[in-house]
Enzyme design. Structure first.
Site, PDB file in Angstrom:
ATOM      1  N   GLU A  32       0.851  -1.188   0.000  1.00 20.64           N
ATOM      2  CA  GLU A  32       0.000   0.000   0.000  1.00 20.64           C
ATOM      3  C   GLU A  32       0.893   1.247   0.000  1.00 20.64           C
ATOM      4  O   GLU A  32       1.608   1.481   0.982  1.00 20.64           O
ATOM      5  CB  GLU A  32      -0.931  -0.014   1.222  1.00 20.64           C
ATOM      6  CG  GLU A  32      -1.810   1.212   1.401  1.00 20.64           C
ATOM      7  CD  GLU A  32      -2.672   1.523   0.175  1.00 20.64           C
ATOM      8  OE1 GLU A  32      -3.580   0.748  -0.128  1.00 20.64           O
ATOM      9  OE2 GLU A  32      -2.401   2.553  -0.486  1.00 20.64           O
ATOM     10  N   ASP A  81      -8.627   0.497  -7.327  1.00 22.08           N
ATOM     11  CA  ASP A  81      -9.130   1.705  -8.010  1.00 22.08           C
ATOM     12  C   ASP A  81      -9.689   1.336  -9.391  1.00 22.08           C
ATOM     13  O   ASP A  81      -8.964   0.767 -10.208  1.00 22.08           O
ATOM     14  CB  ASP A  81      -7.996   2.726  -8.160  1.00 22.08           C
ATOM     15  CG  ASP A  81      -7.469   3.168  -6.800  1.00 22.08           C
ATOM     16  OD1 ASP A  81      -8.287   3.514  -5.930  1.00 22.08           O
ATOM     17  OD2 ASP A  81      -6.238   3.132  -6.596  1.00 22.08           O
ATOM     18  N   ASP A 117     -16.969  -2.815  -6.790  1.00 22.59           N
ATOM     19  CA  ASP A 117     -18.356  -2.363  -6.954  1.00 22.59           C
ATOM     20  C   ASP A 117     -18.499  -1.654  -8.298  1.00 22.59           C
ATOM     21  O   ASP A 117     -19.485  -0.955  -8.513  1.00 22.59           O
ATOM     22  CB  ASP A 117     -18.751  -1.407  -5.808  1.00 22.59           C
ATOM     23  CG  ASP A 117     -17.882  -0.161  -5.769  1.00 22.59           C
ATOM     24  OD1 ASP A 117     -16.762  -0.191  -6.315  1.00 22.59           O
ATOM     25  OD2 ASP A 117     -18.318   0.851  -5.189  1.00 22.59           O
TER      26      ASP A 117
HETATM   27  C1  LIG Z   1     -10.132   2.026  -3.572  1.00 23.58           C
HETATM   28  S1  LIG Z   1      -8.888   1.722  -2.419  1.00 23.58           S
HETATM   29  C2  LIG Z   1      -9.400   0.183  -1.635  1.00 23.58           C
HETATM   30  C3  LIG Z   1      -8.711  -0.065  -0.335  1.00 23.58           C
HETATM   31  C4  LIG Z   1      -9.080  -1.381   0.390  1.00 23.58           C
HETATM   32  N1  LIG Z   1      -8.693  -2.539  -0.378  1.00 23.58           N
HETATM   33  C5  LIG Z   1     -10.554  -1.434   0.706  1.00 23.58           C
HETATM   34  O1  LIG Z   1     -11.272  -2.248   0.071  1.00 23.58           O
HETATM   35  O2  LIG Z   1     -11.000  -0.676   1.577  1.00 23.58           O
HETATM   36  C6  LIG Z   1      -7.571   1.133  -3.478  1.00 23.58           C
HETATM   37  C7  LIG Z   1      -6.232   1.125  -2.778  1.00 23.58           C
HETATM   38  O3  LIG Z   1      -5.252   0.558  -3.642  1.00 23.58           O
HETATM   39  C8  LIG Z   1      -4.035   1.261  -3.486  1.00 23.58           C
HETATM   40  N2  LIG Z   1      -3.265   1.061  -4.725  1.00 23.58           N
HETATM   41  C9  LIG Z   1      -3.530   1.595  -5.939  1.00 23.58           C
HETATM   42  N3  LIG Z   1      -2.617   1.186  -6.833  1.00 23.58           N
HETATM   43  C10 LIG Z   1      -1.752   0.369  -6.156  1.00 23.58           C
HETATM   44  C11 LIG Z   1      -0.598  -0.356  -6.533  1.00 23.58           C
HETATM   45  N4  LIG Z   1      -0.145  -0.306  -7.779  1.00 23.58           N
HETATM   46  N5  LIG Z   1       0.040  -1.080  -5.601  1.00 23.58           N
HETATM   47  C12 LIG Z   1      -0.430  -1.131  -4.321  1.00 23.58           C
HETATM   48  N6  LIG Z   1      -1.526  -0.458  -3.909  1.00 23.58           N
HETATM   49  C13 LIG Z   1      -2.183   0.274  -4.810  1.00 23.58           C
HETATM   50  C14 LIG Z   1      -4.474   2.700  -3.245  1.00 23.58           C
HETATM   51  O4  LIG Z   1      -3.470   3.468  -2.570  1.00 23.58           O
HETATM   52  C15 LIG Z   1      -5.727   2.531  -2.411  1.00 23.58           C
HETATM   53  O5  LIG Z   1      -5.453   2.558  -1.022  1.00 23.58           O
END
Ligand SMILES: C[S@@+](CC[C@H](N)C(=O)[O-])C[C@H]1O[C@@H](n2cnc3c(N)ncnc32)[C@H](O)[C@@H]1O
Length: 184
Positions: A32, A81, A117
């Protein structure tokens, strides 16, 4: 440790910490880059004295390139994301190159869990995974993707999605058996 499990983008870390508490025999790696998320997770690690968890506070793709072949038994990619605009689709985490890396680092029979979602990301993921011969979708009936799996831990993003009545989809895939290079 009997196995190593990886969570990509753990956000606030609730799911990762709960899985680590539930499975003390497994070693966990959480990726993360969001510093507040890492801080939240570390607070839980300290509070609950979790010792079977390591954090990589950067892009998971960097870590994937450094892991050895067939070293990971489970991967969680939860509410990644979605990048819903077409011109941003190439930023989605789950795409051809990442699937190739995941196939390399996962052992035969390993499990890849993806939840979202965003219905566009569901179709995208199914299309991409189905094109990759190293993974098979394990669903046998609609409840398998409509309902959280039995060992599910609710995530922060999932709770937000439910609060706004967005439908969440749960996809479990299995890494197919590997050839002679598989050490398991
Ligand atoms: C929409 S949030 C979901 C967080 C958590 N999984 C949840 O369901 O509550 C997506 C997370 O993925 C992380 N993220 C995005 N691209 C990433 C990458 N390439 N490697 C690791 N983490 C990543 C972002 O920083 C963010 O915290």
């Amino acid at each position: 440790m009997t196995d190593i499990w990886l969570e990509v983008g753990f956000g606030g870390g609730e799911h990762l910490a709960a899985q680590a508490r539930r499975h003390p025999e497994i070693g966990f790696i959480g990726c993360e880059p969001f510093v507040n998320g890492v801080a939240r997770l570390l607070a839980m690690v300290e509070r609950d004295r979790i010792t079977n968890l390591r954090v990589f506070d950067d892009d998971a793709r960097i870590l994937l390139n450094r892991l050895t072949d067939a070293s990971i038994g489970r991967v969680f990619i939860l509410f990644s994301d979605p990048w819903p605009k077409k011109r941003h689709h190439k930023r989605r985490f789950l795409r051809e190159e990442t699937l190739r890396s995941l196939a390399r680092v996962m052992r035969g029979g390993g499990a890849l869990r993806f939840a979202t979602d965003d219905m566009g990301y569901v179709s995208w993921t199914l299309e991409h995974v189905r094109r990759n011969p190293d993974f098979a979708w394990t669903a046998t009936c609609p409840d398998d993707w409509r309902r959280p799996p039995p060992d599910w831990v609710e995530t922060r993003y999932e709770a937000k999605a439910r609060a706004t009545e967005r439908t969440c989809i749960y996809l479990d895939f299995q890494r197919s058996g590997r050839g002679r290079e598989d050490p398991t």
